[in-house]
Design an enzyme around this catalytic site. Sequence first.
Site, PDB file in Angstrom:
ATOM      1  N   LEU A   1      35.882  56.101  33.351  1.00 55.34           N
ATOM      2  CA  LEU A   1      35.278  55.044  34.157  1.00 55.34           C
ATOM      3  C   LEU A   1      36.168  54.751  35.372  1.00 55.34           C
ATOM      4  O   LEU A   1      36.749  53.673  35.494  1.00 55.34           O
ATOM      5  CB  LEU A   1      35.079  53.793  33.297  1.00 55.34           C
ATOM      6  N   PRO A   2      36.301  55.724  36.289  1.00 55.92           N
ATOM      7  CA  PRO A   2      37.096  55.452  37.484  1.00 55.92           C
ATOM      8  C   PRO A   2      36.447  54.333  38.294  1.00 55.92           C
ATOM      9  O   PRO A   2      35.222  54.306  38.457  1.00 55.92           O
ATOM     10  CB  PRO A   2      37.103  56.779  38.242  1.00 55.92           C
ATOM     11  N   HIS A   3      37.270  53.409  38.760  1.00 56.36           N
ATOM     12  CA  HIS A   3      36.744  52.261  39.484  1.00 56.36           C
ATOM     13  C   HIS A   3      37.774  51.783  40.495  1.00 56.36           C
ATOM     14  O   HIS A   3      38.963  52.039  40.341  1.00 56.36           O
ATOM     15  CB  HIS A   3      36.369  51.126  38.531  1.00 56.36           C
ATOM     16  N   ALA A   4      37.266  51.104  41.519  1.00 60.40           N
ATOM     17  CA  ALA A   4      38.149  50.566  42.551  1.00 60.40           C
ATOM     18  C   ALA A   4      37.433  49.439  43.272  1.00 60.40           C
ATOM     19  O   ALA A   4      36.209  49.371  43.306  1.00 60.40           O
ATOM     20  CB  ALA A   4      38.539  51.656  43.547  1.00 60.40           C
TER      21      ALA A   4
ATOM     22  N   VAL B   1      32.599  53.339  39.585  1.00 58.84           N
ATOM     23  CA  VAL B   1      32.183  52.010  40.020  1.00 58.84           C
ATOM     24  C   VAL B   1      33.056  51.594  41.199  1.00 58.84           C
ATOM     25  O   VAL B   1      34.285  51.578  41.093  1.00 58.84           O
ATOM     26  CB  VAL B   1      32.304  50.964  38.885  1.00 58.84           C
TER      27      VAL B   1
END
Length: 153
Positions: free
Chosen positions: A64-67, A102
């Site tokens: 779930l890579p997110h920034a 996300v």
Amino acid sequence: MGITDHLAVADVILDLDATSKRDVLQRLASEAARRSERDETEILDALRARERLGSTALGRGVALPHARLEGNPPPLALFARLRRPIDFEARDEEPVDLVILVLWPQASPEGFLPTLSDTCRSLREPQVLRHLRSAKVAEDVVALLAGPPLAAT
């Protein structure tokens, strides 16, 4: 607020050919830039900065890579099922084949953590993971992520 509030059928990639974590992040940053009018380098830098804090791999083959991005762009989500599982530095050491990206506006933090939390909760269900891995069309992916957990099949 769930992930499917920001994930449409057009945001689903069912056969992403990537060879590494770096490659996945690069390809998803490029795709996100095309959809958001944001700079690809800005997105990739934000994702890499988050990964330096610790891997966003959740385990069981899911990442779930997110920034958070400067300004107030609309939230953006992408789902990618990888053609071949890759090492994403997961704690359980399982390779990743399902990735949900996300991106959220820094200026509007409300909803960010609940969206991540709801996404993680739905991805804990083994039946959901199995069905995501075998989905034939993007509509099925969105329905799986939007709906209640499936009964064991």
